[in-house]
Design an enzyme around this catalytic site. Structure first.
Site: not given
Ligand code: SF4
Length: 334
Positions: A45, A131
């Site tokens: 990210h 995740e």
């Protein structure tokens, strides 16, 4: 003359071993197979990292269905993927490389082991985070129940005799998670805990350093992306420790400098997906406005390193059919 500013620079900060490995996987794939290389979701990210890889020929896609057939590698990001993703890729005969962080894979394996033993699994994590989607997707729908905060524990449908276990996202707030786990254990004393903490070493170490530095400063800047869970948690830690200003900045351009007017001490850290060059850029921007006195607050030293997938390391990972795709390094296009 610029006003003085004491800067406490946290160590460790920035890239973790999982992020370094994920970026290495992509760069090695580019060298071995040539552009384009497809990456499902942001490899980590961070816009800076993503843009740098795009410039080298990486194409970011949302789903494997967007990758064309033809042998170009499709890489799964450090956050991990649901089982359905490699299954879909295999059905389309795509050549895939998994850059999932080994510490995320460890959580996947734990969840699978609990499931095999007949336990119902509670996952502590943030809804919608890649995740969490990947971990829940290791098992059939309904096998994993997500808990995001303490209040969710009271709403769980399990009974006192159910076989239960919990696992957690790797990038959570250590303090918040402790409270959620305490609530889980109070309600379900029979619940099995992970053998080793699921919140990873990098998350824990970065939060610890911010906690220490934040006690001594008025304001804090965390370098990281808004969609980076571990960066967001660092900003929250600084705020909780009493910093009156706690900012998350993807780059120097994002800082609202008015908020730092009159500030005499500032903590600086960076999330696990933020490259050091962005920290340096922010220190340079601070130096144009303040006379800096920079001190480092070190709470841990890290030497964690994850090797590349073996087949990629040895250059023996080949697309389905065993042929290197056209455009590979051997064919002189790079
Ligand atoms: S933050 Fe932790 S789990 Fe996530 S990639 Fe880094 S080391 Fe792996």
């Amino acid at each position: 003359m610029n006003p003085p500013l004491r800067v406490l620079l946290c160590a460790p900060r920035g890239f973790c071993a999982g992020v370094v490995r994920a970026i290495d996987v992509v760069e090695t794939a580019l060298k071995l197979y040539g552009a384009p290389v497809y990456v499902r979701h942001e490899i980590v990210h961070n816009r800076h990292v993503v843009d740098a890889l795009k410039a080298k020929g990486v194409v970011f896609i949302r789903e494997v269905s967007e990758a064309p057939p033809g042998g170009a590698p499709v890489i799964f990001s450090a956050h991990g993927v649901a089982k359905s993703v490699p299954e879909e890729a295999a059905a389309r005969n795509l050549f895939t490389i998994d850059a999932t962080c080994p510490l995320v894979t460890k959580v996947h394996r734990e969840a699978q082991a609990h499931f095999k033993r007949g336990r119902k699994i509670v996952l502590v994590g943030h809804p919608g985070h890649p995740e969490v989607v990947g971990t829940m997707g290791q098992l059939p729908a309904g096998a994993v129940t997500l808990v995001a905060e303490v209040a969710d524990v009271a709403a769980l449908p399990f009974g006192a005799h159910d076989a239960l276990a919990y696992v957690t996202q790797t990038t959570l707030s250590v303090d918040d998670t402790r409270e959620i786990i305490a609530a889980l254990r109070a309600r379900y004393p029979q619940m099995t805990a992970p053998p080793v903490e699921d919140i990873c070493y990098a998350t824990t170490n970065r939060q610890e350093a911010v906690k220490r530095a934040a006690k001594e400063v008025e304001a804090f800047v965390v370098v990281g992306a808004a969609n980076s869970s571990n960066s967001q948690r660092l900003r929250e830690v600084a705020e909780r420790e009493g910093c009156r200003v706690a900012l998350l900045a993807a780059s120097a351009k994002d800082i609202d400098w008015r908020l730092l007017e009159g500030v005499k001490s500032l903590g600086v850290s960076a999330g696990a997906s933020a490259p050091e060059v962005l920290v340096e850029e922010i220190l340079d921007a601070l130096a144009t406005r303040f006379t800096l006195r920079v001190e480092t607050v070190t709470t841990a030293t890290e030497d964690m390193m994850f090797p590349l997938p073996k087949a990629l390391r040895e250059g023996t990972l080949l697309p389905a059919g065993g042929e290197k795709p056209p455009g590979g390094a051997d064919e002189g296009r790079r």
